[in-house]
Write an enzyme that holds these catalytic residues in place. Structure first.
Site, PDB file in Angstrom:
ATOM      1  N   GLU A 117     139.281 118.185  -6.317  1.00 47.15           N
ATOM      2  CA  GLU A 117     140.573 118.722  -5.857  1.00 47.15           C
ATOM      3  C   GLU A 117     141.725 117.977  -6.541  1.00 47.15           C
ATOM      4  O   GLU A 117     142.715 118.588  -6.949  1.00 47.15           O
ATOM      5  CB  GLU A 117     140.706 118.622  -4.335  1.00 47.15           C
ATOM      6  CG  GLU A 117     139.706 119.457  -3.564  1.00 47.15           C
ATOM      7  CD  GLU A 117     139.694 120.925  -3.958  1.00 47.15           C
ATOM      8  OE1 GLU A 117     140.746 121.476  -4.290  1.00 47.15           O
ATOM      9  OE2 GLU A 117     138.598 121.530  -3.952  1.00 47.15           O
TER      10      GLU A 117
ATOM     11  N   TRP B 289     142.087 119.556  -9.679  1.00 42.53           N
ATOM     12  CA  TRP B 289     142.820 120.839  -9.686  1.00 42.53           C
ATOM     13  C   TRP B 289     144.312 120.578  -9.860  1.00 42.53           C
ATOM     14  O   TRP B 289     145.016 121.302 -10.561  1.00 42.53           O
ATOM     15  CB  TRP B 289     142.580 121.616  -8.376  1.00 42.53           C
ATOM     16  CG  TRP B 289     141.430 122.580  -8.467  1.00 42.53           C
ATOM     17  CD1 TRP B 289     140.209 122.424  -7.895  1.00 42.53           C
ATOM     18  CD2 TRP B 289     141.400 123.837  -9.180  1.00 42.53           C
ATOM     19  NE1 TRP B 289     139.427 123.519  -8.202  1.00 42.53           N
ATOM     20  CE2 TRP B 289     140.120 124.395  -8.974  1.00 42.53           C
ATOM     21  CE3 TRP B 289     142.320 124.550  -9.954  1.00 42.53           C
ATOM     22  CZ2 TRP B 289     139.737 125.620  -9.517  1.00 42.53           C
ATOM     23  CZ3 TRP B 289     141.946 125.769 -10.499  1.00 42.53           C
ATOM     24  CH2 TRP B 289     140.670 126.293 -10.288  1.00 42.53           C
TER      25      TRP B 289
ATOM     26  N   TRP C 299     155.032 146.461  -7.884  1.00 42.41           N
ATOM     27  CA  TRP C 299     155.167 145.809  -6.576  1.00 42.41           C
ATOM     28  C   TRP C 299     155.955 146.705  -5.634  1.00 42.41           C
ATOM     29  O   TRP C 299     156.881 147.392  -6.068  1.00 42.41           O
ATOM     30  CB  TRP C 299     155.904 144.472  -6.727  1.00 42.41           C
ATOM     31  CG  TRP C 299     155.242 143.492  -7.635  1.00 42.41           C
ATOM     32  CD1 TRP C 299     155.641 143.143  -8.902  1.00 42.41           C
ATOM     33  CD2 TRP C 299     154.064 142.727  -7.370  1.00 42.41           C
ATOM     34  NE1 TRP C 299     154.780 142.209  -9.428  1.00 42.41           N
ATOM     35  CE2 TRP C 299     153.794 141.940  -8.509  1.00 42.41           C
ATOM     36  CE3 TRP C 299     153.202 142.637  -6.280  1.00 42.41           C
ATOM     37  CZ2 TRP C 299     152.709 141.060  -8.585  1.00 42.41           C
ATOM     38  CZ3 TRP C 299     152.120 141.767  -6.357  1.00 42.41           C
ATOM     39  CH2 TRP C 299     151.889 140.995  -7.500  1.00 42.41           C
TER      40      TRP C 299
ATOM     41  N   ASN D 262     145.030 124.432   3.134  1.00 40.17           N
ATOM     42  CA  ASN D 262     144.748 125.138   1.880  1.00 40.17           C
ATOM     43  C   ASN D 262     144.072 126.489   2.091  1.00 40.17           C
ATOM     44  O   ASN D 262     144.433 127.481   1.461  1.00 40.17           O
ATOM     45  CB  ASN D 262     143.881 124.257   0.974  1.00 40.17           C
ATOM     46  CG  ASN D 262     143.541 124.957  -0.322  1.00 40.17           C
ATOM     47  OD1 ASN D 262     144.431 125.314  -1.091  1.00 40.17           O
ATOM     48  ND2 ASN D 262     142.270 125.220  -0.556  1.00 40.17           N
TER      49      ASN D 262
ATOM     50  N   TRP E 175     154.273 137.873  -6.242  1.00 39.88           N
ATOM     51  CA  TRP E 175     153.905 136.489  -5.907  1.00 39.88           C
ATOM     52  C   TRP E 175     155.083 135.532  -6.050  1.00 39.88           C
ATOM     53  O   TRP E 175     155.146 134.507  -5.358  1.00 39.88           O
ATOM     54  CB  TRP E 175     152.717 136.013  -6.761  1.00 39.88           C
ATOM     55  CG  TRP E 175     152.955 135.935  -8.251  1.00 39.88           C
ATOM     56  CD1 TRP E 175     152.654 136.887  -9.173  1.00 39.88           C
ATOM     57  CD2 TRP E 175     153.536 134.845  -8.991  1.00 39.88           C
ATOM     58  NE1 TRP E 175     153.014 136.479 -10.431  1.00 39.88           N
ATOM     59  CE2 TRP E 175     153.551 135.223 -10.355  1.00 39.88           C
ATOM     60  CE3 TRP E 175     154.041 133.601  -8.646  1.00 39.88           C
ATOM     61  CZ2 TRP E 175     154.050 134.394 -11.365  1.00 39.88           C
ATOM     62  CZ3 TRP E 175     154.549 132.773  -9.650  1.00 39.88           C
ATOM     63  CH2 TRP E 175     154.550 133.176 -10.990  1.00 39.88           C
TER      64      TRP E 175
ATOM     65  N   TRP F 280     149.714 130.196  -6.723  1.00 37.40           N
ATOM     66  CA  TRP F 280     150.133 131.583  -6.450  1.00 37.40           C
ATOM     67  C   TRP F 280     149.575 132.517  -7.513  1.00 37.40           C
ATOM     68  O   TRP F 280     149.097 133.609  -7.214  1.00 37.40           O
ATOM     69  CB  TRP F 280     151.663 131.688  -6.363  1.00 37.40           C
ATOM     70  CG  TRP F 280     152.149 131.386  -4.976  1.00 37.40           C
ATOM     71  CD1 TRP F 280     152.576 130.180  -4.513  1.00 37.40           C
ATOM     72  CD2 TRP F 280     152.200 132.278  -3.852  1.00 37.40           C
ATOM     73  NE1 TRP F 280     152.890 130.272  -3.173  1.00 37.40           N
ATOM     74  CE2 TRP F 280     152.680 131.543  -2.740  1.00 37.40           C
ATOM     75  CE3 TRP F 280     151.893 133.619  -3.665  1.00 37.40           C
ATOM     76  CZ2 TRP F 280     152.860 132.111  -1.475  1.00 37.40           C
ATOM     77  CZ3 TRP F 280     152.069 134.193  -2.398  1.00 37.40           C
ATOM     78  CH2 TRP F 280     152.543 133.445  -1.331  1.00 37.40           C
TER      79      TRP F 280
END
Ligand code: FAD
Length: 483
Positions: A281, A284, A312, A347, A365, A388
């Site tokens: 993590e 990440w 959208w 998360n 987003w 996102w």
């Protein structure tokens, strides 16, 4: 200043509000010069990443904590606002400083400022030195065999693993030679980083203590109490199973190298799988930063430009219902209310609410990302944009667009007893586990007994998930076919 006193060095704090494992501080200390600790508040809208309201709350307390640590060492933190180069030039003139040291940033505006400041100061014969520490490895160090940046996480992780252990963290110098006779500092109170009335951050302090001491305490508590079992437990938002170090990392109150180091030598006590998963993590975060560094457009544009033509819906009323946690899907509403109340969200729930906004409501987003930026205490330019885009399917190594979370099934899987929902959605507190994630299917008698009136005390679902899913898939297919 006495004749034989060396001229001071300015230590420019940026996203590194700590004394521990601070390479620039360490170098300034070793240089033997008196140190001038400085924090510059950069003006909004001039290239600097915008400071969200929740993180402004954090920054206020973090600067206070840093100043307190420096005062214990007989110094203080100088606050100034303006363009970094102008502030530095004025301070150099005032103090006759001969050097400026700082730790690098890796977000595009931060990089641009670094380059400009270094070039200009060197032209004026001021020693300008920048250091690492915000990341485990410099982005230029972890590249593919053909010297290109990684775009896929798994090979990135392998490269990070084989790059060897990060540099061991540096302890804070026990004594500092801090410069005296500094110019007046600006007033932190006058920066107005804290909310006025209403004080929407009133519950933040129940959960959070900004500052490096609290960061280190949280790390120790996590390693002792929750690292064992992390891999299994980290997906369940009702459990206190993750480190909650993200806001401390976002402003650099703790370094990733310090966190990495704390996970060494534990294999007798903690299963290796948990240690590796936690490190993955942290990796990440590292991956998000390396991506942002190499591809600055990640912050604002679809990484995969096929999404540029996506139609959208961007309905304002829908966006408002999502922001307020009034969608009628309990796990989504709990997440959005956790965000508002505590400036943070688990998360797993971040993924669920983001999927709901993008896919069920078909809202761009970037609107969700901007709301998170404003309301998260851990708002981070790399992690926020990359995550996102990951959910949207437009990002590097992203989740495919057709993977659409079902908010009811996600709730039942990861909050099986409904405890997480109950702690943030009090209207549903008396509902049992069977219907807590699907109140709209509960018999009237069950709702009556729990005091729930759908459409009055708690909203009916704002969209039918099955219908919304098909609508999103059709829009995605149209974009894909047109590309
Ligand atoms: P832990 O599980 O204890 O992990 C330790 C650290 O690893 C975290 O503090 C974080 O630095 C890093 N990390 C963990 N998960 C991720 C991840 N999925 N991606 C990148 N780094 C990770 N994180 C932010 O720090 N700032 C953001 O603005 C942010 N926005 C997000 C937006 C969305 C839509 C999603 C899905 C995720 C976002 N994340 C963000 C990533 C992640 O949700 C948080 O880092 C994590 O929840 C922080 O909790 P923790 O410190 O307890 O994590």
């Amino acid at each position: 200043m006495a004749k034989d006193t060396p001229k001071p060095v300015i230590l420019w704090f940026r996203k590194d509000l700590r004394l521990d494992d601070n390479q620039a501080l360490n170098a300034a200390h070793i240089s033997g010069r008196p140190i001038i600790p400085l924090y510059i508040r950069e003006p909004e809208g001039t290239g600097a990443a915008p400071l969200g309201a929740a993180q402004a709350w954090w920054l206020h307390h973090s600067l206070e904590a840093l100043d307190k640590s420096l005062r214990k060492r007989h110094g203080r933190l100088l606050l100034a606002s303006g363009q970094p180069l102008e502030v530095l030039r004025a301070l150099i003139k005032h103090t006759s400083a001969e050097a400026v040291f700082w730790n690098r940033r890796y977000d595009p505006p931060g990089v641009a400022i670094d380059i400009e400041v270094k070039a200009e100061l060197e032209m004026q014969a001021v020693e300008a030195r920048s250091f690492g520490g915000q990341l485990l490895h410099e982005p230029s160090r972890l590249m593919t065999g053909s010297d290109t940046p990684y775009r896929v996480y798994t090979p990135f992780w392998r490269a990070l693993e084989s790059a060897g252990e990060p540099e061991p963290p540096l302890n804070a110098p026990s004594k500092l030679r801090l410069a005296s006779g500094l110019p007046a500092s600006e007033s932190l109170e006058r920066w107005k980083l804290l909310p006025g009335k209403p004080n929407w951050a009133r519950d933040f302090a129940d959960l959070w203590t900004p500052g490096e001491q609290a960061a280190q305490e949280r790390l120790t508590a996590f390693v002792e109490e929750s690292l064992d079992g992390y891999k299994e437990n980290r997906d369940f938002p009702a459990k206190q199973a993750t480190s909650m170090l993200s806001p401390h990392l976002a402003l650099g109150e703790i370094s990733p190298a310090r966190i990495w180091d704390a996970t060494r030598g534990l294999s007798k006590r903690v299963p290796t799988a948990d240690i590796v998963h936690f490190r993955k993590e942290i990796a990440w975060r590292e991956f998000s930063y390396h991506l942002l560094f190499h591809f600055p457009r990640l912050a604002s544009a679809n990484w995969n430009d096929r999404f540029d033509g996506f139609e959208w819906r961007n309905d304002d009323a829908d966006f408002e219902a999502w922001r307020r946690g009034m969608t009628g899907y309990p796990i989504v509403d709990a997440g959005m209310r956790q965000l508002w109340r505590h400036g943070w969200m688990h998360n797993r729930v971040r993924m669920i609410v983001a999927s709901f906004l993008i896919k069920d409501l078909m809202i761009d987003w970037r609107r969700g990302e901007a709301w998170f930026q404003d309301t998260l205490v851990d708002a981070d330019p790399a992690n926020n944009a990359a995550s996102w885009q990951w959910v949207a399917g437009s990002g590097a190594d992203a989740s495919p667009f057709f993977r659409i979370f079902n908010p009811v099934l996600q709730g039942e899987k990861f909050d099986p007893d409904g405890d997480y929902v109950r702690s943030y959605v009090p209207e549903l507190r008396a509902l049992g586990a069977k219907y807590i994630h699907r109140p709209f299917e509960a018999p009237k008698s069950t709702l009556d007994a729990a005091g729930v009136i759908l459409g009055e005390t708690y909203p009916k679902p704002m969209v039918d998930h099955a219908h919304a899913r098909n609508r999103a898939l059709a829009a995605y297919k149209a974009t894909r076919d047109a590309a």
